[in-house]
Design an enzyme around this catalytic site. Structure first.
Site, PDB file in Angstrom:
ATOM      1  N   GLU A 182       2.634  -1.574  -2.422  1.00 12.26           N
ATOM      2  CA  GLU A 182       1.804  -0.612  -1.685  1.00 12.26           C
ATOM      3  C   GLU A 182       0.347  -0.662  -2.138  1.00 12.26           C
ATOM      4  O   GLU A 182      -0.567  -0.382  -1.350  1.00 12.26           O
ATOM      5  CB  GLU A 182       2.357   0.802  -1.839  1.00 12.26           C
ATOM      6  CG  GLU A 182       3.693   1.033  -1.123  1.00 12.26           C
ATOM      7  CD  GLU A 182       4.900   0.626  -1.959  1.00 12.26           C
ATOM      8  OE1 GLU A 182       4.721   0.021  -3.047  1.00 12.26           O
ATOM      9  OE2 GLU A 182       6.034   0.918  -1.524  1.00 12.26           O
TER      10      GLU A 182
ATOM     11  N   PHE B 136      15.478  12.813  -4.164  1.00 11.61           N
ATOM     12  CA  PHE B 136      15.307  11.377  -4.430  1.00 11.61           C
ATOM     13  C   PHE B 136      14.006  10.884  -3.795  1.00 11.61           C
ATOM     14  O   PHE B 136      13.725  11.159  -2.635  1.00 11.61           O
ATOM     15  CB  PHE B 136      16.502  10.604  -3.860  1.00 11.61           C
ATOM     16  CG  PHE B 136      16.347   9.112  -3.987  1.00 11.61           C
ATOM     17  CD1 PHE B 136      16.328   8.500  -5.235  1.00 11.61           C
ATOM     18  CD2 PHE B 136      16.189   8.322  -2.858  1.00 11.61           C
ATOM     19  CE1 PHE B 136      16.166   7.128  -5.352  1.00 11.61           C
ATOM     20  CE2 PHE B 136      16.038   6.945  -2.963  1.00 11.61           C
ATOM     21  CZ  PHE B 136      16.015   6.347  -4.214  1.00 11.61           C
ATOM     22  N   GLN B 137      13.230  10.180  -4.551  1.00  7.82           N
ATOM     23  CA  GLN B 137      11.928   9.648  -4.126  1.00  7.82           C
ATOM     24  C   GLN B 137      10.999  10.749  -3.614  1.00  7.82           C
ATOM     25  O   GLN B 137      10.192  10.530  -2.716  1.00  7.82           O
ATOM     26  CB  GLN B 137      12.099   8.546  -3.079  1.00  7.82           C
ATOM     27  CG  GLN B 137      12.706   7.277  -3.685  1.00  7.82           C
ATOM     28  CD  GLN B 137      12.590   6.051  -2.801  1.00  7.82           C
ATOM     29  OE1 GLN B 137      12.558   6.166  -1.587  1.00  7.82           O
ATOM     30  NE2 GLN B 137      12.531   4.878  -3.412  1.00  7.82           N
TER      31      GLN B 137
ATOM     32  N   LYS C 250      10.086  13.444   6.729  1.00  6.73           N
ATOM     33  CA  LYS C 250      10.944  12.625   7.590  1.00  6.73           C
ATOM     34  C   LYS C 250      11.389  13.382   8.842  1.00  6.73           C
ATOM     35  O   LYS C 250      11.451  12.800   9.937  1.00  6.73           O
ATOM     36  CB  LYS C 250      12.163  12.168   6.774  1.00  6.73           C
ATOM     37  CG  LYS C 250      12.960  11.063   7.413  1.00  6.73           C
ATOM     38  CD  LYS C 250      14.003  10.534   6.418  1.00  6.73           C
ATOM     39  CE  LYS C 250      14.777   9.367   6.987  1.00  6.73           C
ATOM     40  NZ  LYS C 250      15.741   8.841   5.988  1.00  6.73           N
TER      41      LYS C 250
ATOM     42  N   MET D 103     -14.406 -10.329 -19.715  1.00 12.61           N
ATOM     43  CA  MET D 103     -15.439  -9.315 -19.934  1.00 12.61           C
ATOM     44  C   MET D 103     -15.102  -8.467 -21.163  1.00 12.61           C
ATOM     45  O   MET D 103     -15.989  -8.114 -21.960  1.00 12.61           O
ATOM     46  CB  MET D 103     -15.592  -8.435 -18.690  1.00 12.61           C
ATOM     47  CG  MET D 103     -16.751  -7.471 -18.760  1.00 12.61           C
ATOM     48  SD  MET D 103     -18.350  -8.328 -18.905  1.00 12.61           S
ATOM     49  CE  MET D 103     -18.808  -8.494 -17.183  1.00 12.61           C
TER      50      MET D 103
END
Lengths: 92, 554
Positions: B53, B115-116, B165, B467
């Site tokens: 993502e 969940f999630q 959802k 760097m």
């Protein structure tokens, strides 16, 4: 021991009564370096406008915070009470 | 509300995206966003499956920056949503219009540690311009329109819309007649035009300080016109590169920590800074109290909060740069100042006569810049290669140099290049990366493979986090802590595993032919360029130091 001068301000914020508007104000206030000394929030259910009074203190000029709060989408306006107070904080 | 067609929330999302001209989105499916992906199945919107993502978010950023439009990314709830956060933070820091859509667990399950489930709405507060959580299907269309309006209104920025959802599955029959409109936060214009004109006409040593806001304001033409007509010498921030015509003889290049010597000395000696779309970032100013100590400031910005934030303005001109800057255009009598700075430009010009056979990274990037077609879009990651690209490559528009400026996010370059290439399929897109950075989102090579995206990758490889290694050498007594990457994978083989043509070069004599081969290749290409691990980026203004006290060697 060092000391710093904190300026104390009273802000009056008018906001649309939208999701998490209070959290947004609190997050911006903390992130921009202002301590919150107290606050009160009320909603006018007639027009869904929230009035939030907030007492803050910081070494930084209040204009920095006002500009940042004003940028929040749901804010209608921010005023600062003119009675500014200076407080000394001491740290070891 | 009119129009009677029954749509699910998911289908409505894609209808609204299309109403806003969205043709391409970047994302990754998952449980709580399945109804949206089901609606995607029937939609004309083209979805690019990224492999993380964060890659989707950066591709949306690259798409937005390269095309001057809104980038859109999708992710599921929980880890999908949290993986977007770095990309959103990057977009916020660089003022990039992105709309992120996240799936959320059903409203009935919200707040139950499902969940999630994560409170992405709460997490978004610090990394977006605004965010919404839709808990009523009848609010969805209005919210989606507002998300696009907010992303593009005033100072651009990312907006997140979290959709549970059940809202994605719910049906709506009524549609809004027209796009909603934000309340108009009218503010009195802050425009000290007459004061600014007075400052300008009395200045003997003015400098035009050009930031990323110029490209965002679509004001490149106006800024170039101002620079030409006033003859004012100019400097650019990292994000402002490309705004000034590369042929302008009074342009001094980038200022700041790794800015050119001429740019930094000129700013320090100036008596007036005309600041356009820039914000006195700490990487630009060095020690703030000693930055341009004798200069008055005229500050143009769209964002009130940037005026007087880090440096007080003597005249502030708030609002649309495109309309405001021409009000200040006037001829100036600054021939001596121009001549002095042109001489500095000559005296302190970059040199590419690096001794020996090993490859000199600035020389490679200068050669890429010289050989690449016009209107090539270059992205970078973050580190030494980023600064070398800024110093040694030339860009003819800010939308042709996409780099993570404010956030400095390693892993930006590859997915941003994917987004840029999709938005501009007919232009060459080159990702300049480092061996540390590319591993941050290396999985996006799979996205390149899947869609045969012809991005060219120039991988500057010193087998170090260069760097950080440079700073450890200079400021931490050479104690090289966790910056050795000598166990890197074989990058040529890695590219080949994704069907990407690749080549390794190690000698200076190979550089030109290899770059030509890369640019001539029809598809994606990875050119690994081995450089000396001890090479540093110069000049360097040490931390908390004035910009005229730069280091030029060890």
């Amino acid at each position: 021991m060092s000391s710093m001068t904190l300026n104390k301000y009273q802000l009056i914020i008018m906001a649309d009564d939208k999701q998490v508007v209070l959290e947004r104000i609190l997050q911006v206030t903390r992130y921009r370096g202002f301590l919150i000394n107290g606050m009160n929030a009320e909603v006018n259910t007639g027009n869904n406008v929230a009035t939030i009074t907030m007492s803050v203190s910081s070494e930084r000029p209040i204009s920095l915070l006002i500009d940042q709060i004003n940028k929040l989408i749901d804010i209608k306006g921010v005023k600062v009470d003119n009675s500014e107070v200076q407080i000394q904080q001491h740290s070891a | 509300m009119t129009k009677s067609k029954t749509l699910t929330g998911g289908a409505l999302l894609f209808e609204v995206l299309q109403e806003h001209g969205v043709q391409h989105v970047f994302g990754y499916p998952g449980g709580a966003i399945m109804p949206i992906y089901d609606a995607l199945y029937d939609s004309d919107v083209k979805h690019f499956l990224c492999r993380h993502e964060q890659g989707a978010a950066f591709s949306a950023v690259g798409y937005a920056r390269a095309a001057g439009t809104v980038g859109v990314c999708l992710a599921t709830s929980g880890p999908g949503a949290t993986n977007l956060i770095t990309g959103l933070a990057d977009a916020l820091a660089d003022s990039i219009p992105v709309v992120a859509i996240t799936g959320q667990v059903p409203t009935a399950a919200m707040g139950s540690d499902a969940f999630q489930e994560i409170d992405i709405f709460g997490l978004s507060l610090a990394c977006t311009k605004h965010s919404f959580q839709v808990t009523d299907i009848n609010e969805l269309e209005k919210v989606l329109h507002q998300a696009f309006e907010i992303a593009l209104e005033g100072r651009h920025g990312p907006v997140l819309v979290d959709i549970p959802k059940d809202i994605q599955l719910a049906e709506v029959t009524q549609r809004l007649d027209k796009l909603s409109h934000l309340k108009n936060k009218v503010k009195l214009p802050l425009a000290d035009i007459s004061k600014a004109l007075d400052l300008l006409t009395h200045a003997k040593q003015p400098i035009l300080y050009v930031g990323g806001g110029v490209g965002m304001a679509n004001a490149v033409e106006e800024v170039r016109d101002f620079a030409e007509k006033t003859g004012m010498p100019s400097v650019s921030t990292l994000k402002g590169l490309g705004a000034i015509n590369p042929d302008n003889e009074n342009h001094l290049g980038m200022l700041g920590m790794h800015g050119t010597k001429a740019a930094n000395l000129a700013v320090q000696q100036s008596d007036l800074l005309v600041v356009v779309g820039a914000r006195f970032d700490d990487r630009v100013t060095g020690k703030l109290d000693e930055f341009a100590p004798n200069a008055k400031v005229i500050h143009f910005d769209i964002d009130t909060a940037e005026i007087n934030k880090r440096r007080d303005a003597d005249a502030a001109i708030l609002g649309d740069l495109k309309g405001n800057l021409p009000l200040l255009t006037t001829e100036l009598d600054i021939a001596d100042w121009q001549q002095k700075l042109q001489q500095m430009n000559t005296d302190f010009a970059w040199r590419y006569d690096h001794p020996g056979d090993s490859i000199f990274a600035p020389g490679v990037l200068k050669t890429v810049s010289d050989l690449m077609p016009s209107n090539t879009c270059v992205t970078t990651d973050v580190g030494q290669h980023q600064m070398w690209a800024a110093q040694h490559m030339t860009f003819d528009d800010p939308s042709n140099f996409l780099t993570s400026g404010g956030m400095g996010t390693m892993g930006f370059g590859l997915p941003a290049a994917i987004g840029a290439q999709i938005s501009r399929p007919h232009d060459t897109v080159i990702a300049v990366s480092g061996d540390g950075s590319i591993m941050m989102n290396v999985q996006e090579l799979a996205t390149i493979k899947r869609y045969q995206i012809p991005v060219k990758v120039v991988l500057i490889d010193n087998a170090k986090l260069g760097m950080v290694r440079q700073w450890q050498d200079l400021f931490f007594d050479g104690r090289l802590s966790e910056t050795d990457l000598s166990d890197n994978p074989d990058f040529v083989m890695l590219a080949q595993a994704f069907d990407i043509k690749s080549q390794l070069i190690t000698k200076k004599s190979e550089v030109k032919a290899a770059i030509e081969e890369m640019l001539d290749h029809d598809g994606p290409y990875l050119l690994q360029v081995k450089i000396d691990a001890a090479e540093n980026v110069w000049p360097l203004v040490p931390p908390n130091t004035a910009n005229d006290k730069m280091m030029e060697s060890v």
